[in-house]
Write a protein that holds these residues in place. Sequence first.
Motif, PDB file in Angstrom:
ATOM      1  N   ARG A 187     -36.650 -42.974  10.160  1.00 46.59           N
ATOM      2  CA  ARG A 187     -36.635 -41.730   9.394  1.00 46.59           C
ATOM      3  C   ARG A 187     -37.241 -41.925   8.010  1.00 46.59           C
ATOM      4  O   ARG A 187     -37.959 -41.043   7.511  1.00 46.59           O
ATOM      5  N   ASP A 191     -40.321 -39.824   6.384  1.00 46.04           N
ATOM      6  CA  ASP A 191     -40.175 -39.116   5.104  1.00 46.04           C
ATOM      7  C   ASP A 191     -41.244 -39.563   4.103  1.00 46.04           C
ATOM      8  O   ASP A 191     -41.818 -38.739   3.381  1.00 46.04           O
ATOM      9  N   THR A 205     -39.463 -31.355   7.157  1.00 44.48           N
ATOM     10  CA  THR A 205     -38.271 -31.419   8.002  1.00 44.48           C
ATOM     11  C   THR A 205     -38.551 -30.877   9.396  1.00 44.48           C
ATOM     12  O   THR A 205     -38.158 -31.474  10.410  1.00 44.48           O
ATOM     13  N   THR A 209     -38.695 -33.245  12.768  1.00 43.25           N
ATOM     14  CA  THR A 209     -37.757 -32.927  13.850  1.00 43.25           C
ATOM     15  C   THR A 209     -38.481 -32.753  15.172  1.00 43.25           C
ATOM     16  O   THR A 209     -38.028 -33.258  16.224  1.00 43.25           O
ATOM     17  N   VAL A 212     -39.692 -36.255  16.420  1.00 36.93           N
ATOM     18  CA  VAL A 212     -38.566 -37.069  16.880  1.00 36.93           C
ATOM     19  C   VAL A 212     -38.089 -36.606  18.252  1.00 36.93           C
ATOM     20  O   VAL A 212     -37.800 -37.418  19.148  1.00 36.93           O
ATOM     21  N   GLN A 221     -33.537 -43.197  14.715  1.00 32.68           N
ATOM     22  CA  GLN A 221     -33.894 -42.727  13.382  1.00 32.68           C
ATOM     23  C   GLN A 221     -33.311 -43.582  12.266  1.00 32.68           C
ATOM     24  O   GLN A 221     -33.977 -43.823  11.253  1.00 32.68           O
ATOM     25  N   LYS A 222     -32.113 -44.088  12.437  1.00 35.94           N
ATOM     26  CA  LYS A 222     -31.447 -44.846  11.381  1.00 35.94           C
ATOM     27  C   LYS A 222     -31.598 -46.358  11.535  1.00 35.94           C
ATOM     28  O   LYS A 222     -31.031 -47.111  10.743  1.00 35.94           O
TER      29      LYS A 222
END
Length: 267
Positions: A187, A191, A205, A209, A212, A221-222
Motif C-alpha cells: 500500500r 500511495d 484512493t 482500490t 488491488v 497490502q500491509k
Amino acid sequence: MFSTYEGEPFVIFIFPFLQVIILIFILRCLEWKFGKISMRKDPLFRISPRSSDVHQNPEEPEREDEDVELERVRTANALNSTNFDERPAIIASCLRKEYTVRRKHCFSKKKKKIATRNVSFCVRKGEVLGLLGHNGAGKSTSIKVITGDTKPTAGQVLLKGSSEGDPLGFLGYCPQEKGLWPNLTVRQHLDVFAAVRGLRKADATVAITRLVEALKLQEEQKRPVKALSEGIKRKLCFALSILGNPSVVLLDEPSTGMDPSGQQQMW
C-alpha cells in the motif's frame, strides 16, 4: 580550575566542513568503483546533463528482411513528418547501444559489446507492440533507451506528449529488474507512486482500490515487499506501471514468476 583553549571555537566551526569534505571523498570513491557513468557527470548534484545530440549509426543496414526494411522506412518518414498531431506515440529510429567490456589485464584492448544494432520501430496511439527475441537480443536494452534510463550510442527516440524526450508524467514502466523498496508495504508503494503521478487524494484512493481488487492484492497490502513472493512482486510492479492511467506503458516481461491465475488477472 578549568582551562579553555583559545582555538576551540575555530575548531568547532571548521570541523563540520572537514567532515563534509571527507564524506564527499568517500562517496566519490564508492561511485568510482561501483557507480554508473551517469553518477560521475556532476561532481556535486549527481545530475547527468541531458544531451539532445543525435549520433548517426556507424553501420548501414544490411540483409534486412522486407518487413524490417519497411518498418525502418516507416519510422524514418514518421520522424521527418512535419505534422506533429499525426506522429506516433513512440518513434525509435536506428537505435544502437554499445557497452565497453572491462579489461582483464591492464595492457589488453577494451572490447565493445553491441546490445542493439539498427533497431527501428514506431508505435501509434491505440497500438500494442511486442518485442520478441532470444535472451540477449536487446529487448530490455531497447526499452531502457526509450525510457531514458540508458543513453543510446546512436539513433534517436521521440515520445509524443513529452517535452524534449522527457517521458516523466505520461509514461508507465514495468522494468525487468524490480525497483521496489524492500521495507515498504504494498500500500505504501501505491500511495507513493500515486503522489508522484500527481493524483488527487480522492482519485488515488479510487484507482488504488480498483487495482488491488483486480489483482487480488487485498491480503498483501500491509505486508513489506521483502516478505512477498516473486509473483506478488511482479503484480505490484505491473500495478505501479499502470497507476494513474498513463498514455504510454512499457512492460518488460511483466508476468515472469506469476502463476496462471496471476497472469490472467494481469491480462
